[in-house]
Design a protein around this motif. Structure first.
Motif, PDB file in Angstrom:
ATOM      1  N   ARG A  95      37.169  60.551 -20.413  1.00 21.63           N
ATOM      2  CA  ARG A  95      35.980  60.813 -19.602  1.00 21.63           C
ATOM      3  C   ARG A  95      35.511  62.259 -19.697  1.00 21.63           C
ATOM      4  NH1 ARG A  95      36.494  56.982 -14.295  1.00 21.63           N
ATOM      5  NH2 ARG A  95      37.092  55.121 -15.425  1.00 21.63           N
ATOM      6  N   ASP A  96      36.169  63.067 -20.485  1.00 20.76           N
ATOM      7  CA  ASP A  96      35.749  64.448 -20.724  1.00 20.76           C
ATOM      8  C   ASP A  96      35.830  64.728 -22.225  1.00 20.76           C
ATOM      9  OD1 ASP A  96      35.021  67.075 -20.418  1.00 20.76           O
ATOM     10  OD2 ASP A  96      36.870  67.712 -19.458  1.00 20.76           O
ATOM     11  N   PRO A  97      34.981  64.058 -23.026  1.00 24.01           N
ATOM     12  CA  PRO A  97      35.098  64.186 -24.481  1.00 24.01           C
ATOM     13  C   PRO A  97      34.764  65.583 -25.010  1.00 24.01           C
ATOM     14  CG  PRO A  97      33.127  62.956 -23.929  1.00 24.01           C
ATOM     15  CD  PRO A  97      33.889  63.167 -22.644  1.00 24.01           C
ATOM     16  N   LYS A  98      33.962  66.344 -24.275  1.00 24.50           N
ATOM     17  CA  LYS A  98      33.603  67.692 -24.728  1.00 24.50           C
ATOM     18  C   LYS A  98      34.469  68.755 -24.071  1.00 24.50           C
ATOM     19  CE  LYS A  98      28.937  66.424 -25.888  1.00 24.50           C
ATOM     20  NZ  LYS A  98      27.515  66.678 -25.734  1.00 24.50           N
ATOM     21  N   HIS A  99      35.449  68.341 -23.296  1.00 25.40           N
ATOM     22  CA  HIS A  99      36.446  69.223 -22.676  1.00 25.40           C
ATOM     23  C   HIS A  99      35.803  70.323 -21.827  1.00 25.40           C
ATOM     24  CE1 HIS A  99      39.313  67.164 -25.176  1.00 25.40           C
ATOM     25  NE2 HIS A  99      38.598  67.470 -26.243  1.00 25.40           N
ATOM     26  N   ILE A 100      34.828  69.963 -20.987  1.00 26.80           N
ATOM     27  CA  ILE A 100      34.184  70.970 -20.144  1.00 26.80           C
ATOM     28  C   ILE A 100      35.034  71.315 -18.929  1.00 26.80           C
ATOM     29  CG2 ILE A 100      31.868  70.379 -20.906  1.00 26.80           C
ATOM     30  CD1 ILE A 100      31.453  68.866 -18.311  1.00 26.80           C
ATOM     31  N   ASN A 101      35.991  70.463 -18.578  1.00 24.67           N
ATOM     32  CA  ASN A 101      36.896  70.748 -17.459  1.00 24.67           C
ATOM     33  C   ASN A 101      38.322  70.973 -17.940  1.00 24.67           C
ATOM     34  OD1 ASN A 101      35.007  70.515 -15.323  1.00 24.67           O
ATOM     35  ND2 ASN A 101      35.044  68.318 -15.565  1.00 24.67           N
ATOM     36  N   GLU A 102      38.449  71.528 -19.128  1.00 30.20           N
ATOM     37  CA  GLU A 102      39.764  71.702 -19.746  1.00 30.20           C
ATOM     38  C   GLU A 102      40.678  72.604 -18.921  1.00 30.20           C
ATOM     39  OE1 GLU A 102      42.107  71.694 -23.637  1.00 30.20           O
ATOM     40  OE2 GLU A 102      40.478  70.471 -22.971  1.00 30.20           O
ATOM     41  N   ASP A 103      40.160  73.726 -18.469  1.00 32.48           N
ATOM     42  CA  ASP A 103      41.010  74.692 -17.786  1.00 32.48           C
ATOM     43  C   ASP A 103      40.649  74.858 -16.317  1.00 32.48           C
ATOM     44  OD1 ASP A 103      38.585  75.725 -18.687  1.00 32.48           O
ATOM     45  OD2 ASP A 103      39.293  77.773 -18.476  1.00 32.48           O
ATOM     46  N   VAL A 104      39.908  73.920 -15.751  1.00 33.01           N
ATOM     47  CA  VAL A 104      39.408  74.102 -14.399  1.00 33.01           C
ATOM     48  C   VAL A 104      40.281  73.410 -13.369  1.00 33.01           C
ATOM     49  CG1 VAL A 104      37.434  73.746 -12.886  1.00 33.01           C
ATOM     50  CG2 VAL A 104      37.067  74.317 -15.266  1.00 33.01           C
ATOM     51  N   ILE A 105      40.409  72.109 -13.443  1.00 35.74           N
ATOM     52  CA  ILE A 105      41.020  71.357 -12.351  1.00 35.74           C
ATOM     53  C   ILE A 105      42.250  70.597 -12.855  1.00 35.74           C
ATOM     54  CG2 ILE A 105      40.562  69.682 -10.526  1.00 35.74           C
ATOM     55  CD1 ILE A 105      37.597  70.199 -11.007  1.00 35.74           C
ATOM     56  N   LYS A 106      43.335  71.305 -13.020  1.00 37.47           N
ATOM     57  CA  LYS A 106      44.608  70.674 -13.364  1.00 37.47           C
ATOM     58  C   LYS A 106      45.604  71.107 -12.306  1.00 37.47           C
ATOM     59  CE  LYS A 106      44.019  70.333 -18.324  1.00 37.47           C
ATOM     60  NZ  LYS A 106      44.495  70.740 -19.632  1.00 37.47           N
ATOM     61  N   VAL A 107      45.502  70.517 -11.142  1.00 34.84           N
ATOM     62  CA  VAL A 107      46.353  70.898 -10.024  1.00 34.84           C
ATOM     63  C   VAL A 107      47.335  69.773  -9.750  1.00 34.84           C
ATOM     64  CG1 VAL A 107      46.412  71.583  -7.610  1.00 34.84           C
ATOM     65  CG2 VAL A 107      44.511  72.285  -9.041  1.00 34.84           C
ATOM     66  N   ASP A 108      48.611  70.061  -9.970  1.00 29.88           N
ATOM     67  CA  ASP A 108      49.665  69.115  -9.665  1.00 29.88           C
ATOM     68  C   ASP A 108      50.475  69.663  -8.492  1.00 29.88           C
ATOM     69  OD1 ASP A 108      49.035  67.292 -11.684  1.00 29.88           O
ATOM     70  OD2 ASP A 108      50.160  68.452 -13.176  1.00 29.88           O
ATOM     71  N   PHE A 109      51.376  68.850  -8.004  1.00 34.39           N
ATOM     72  CA  PHE A 109      52.230  69.223  -6.869  1.00 34.39           C
ATOM     73  C   PHE A 109      52.975  70.526  -7.154  1.00 34.39           C
ATOM     74  CE2 PHE A 109      56.310  68.874  -4.576  1.00 34.39           C
ATOM     75  CZ  PHE A 109      55.835  68.775  -3.277  1.00 34.39           C
TER      76      PHE A 109
END
Length: 151
Positions: free
Chosen positions: A27-41
């Protein structure tokens, strides 16, 4: 027969320009959210050595965090996703409309007007500045500079 086939192909091509297949896996083929929202526990909650809670509390906290984040995102996307998609679609349509119908014609008009002004400016420069520069050039061309090294 060949003309009918060509017309059918043109209709298919036109339809393909307006309808696009959506990839439900990536759902993000152009990787526009690559470094934005990767929040895990582990990115939010961590216990340093020597201050551990009970294992059951830690496991339950992990499960509650992960599940609540997942379902809150899904709920928010159901409630706000479609209205925001409409708003963003309208905004980008408005920007496109303004660019196509106002910005580009204004720039083209400006370029046409500036060409006329630039011809007048060029004529004035050649009329007044060129003779002055030539005269100054002839005056200063007779100056001779000699360098001597004194010991």
């Amino acid at each position: 027969m060949a003309e009918e086939q060509t017309g059918l192909e043109e209709r298919i091509i036109i339809k393909d320009q307006h309808t696009k297949e959506i990839d439900l896996v990536n759902r993000d083929p152009k990787h526009i959210n690559e470094d934005v929202i990767k929040v895990d526990f582990e990115d939010v909650i961590a216990e340093p050595a020597g201050t551990y809670s009970f294992d059951g509390v830690w496991k339950t906290s992990y499960t509650v965090f992960t599940v609540s984040k997942y379902w809150c995102y899904r709920l928010l996307s159901v409630v706000l996703g479609i209205p925001l998609a409409v708003i963003w679609g309208f905004l980008f349509a408005l920007i496109s409309f303004c660019h196509i119908w106002a910005v580009v014609p204004c720039i083209k008009s400006y370029v046409i007007e500036i060409q006329c002004v630039s011809r007048i400016y060029s004529l004035c420069i050649h009329t007044f500045c060129d003779p002055l520069c030539e005269a100054l050039g002839k005056i200063f061309s007779s100056i001779k500079v000699a360098l001597r090294k004194e010991i």
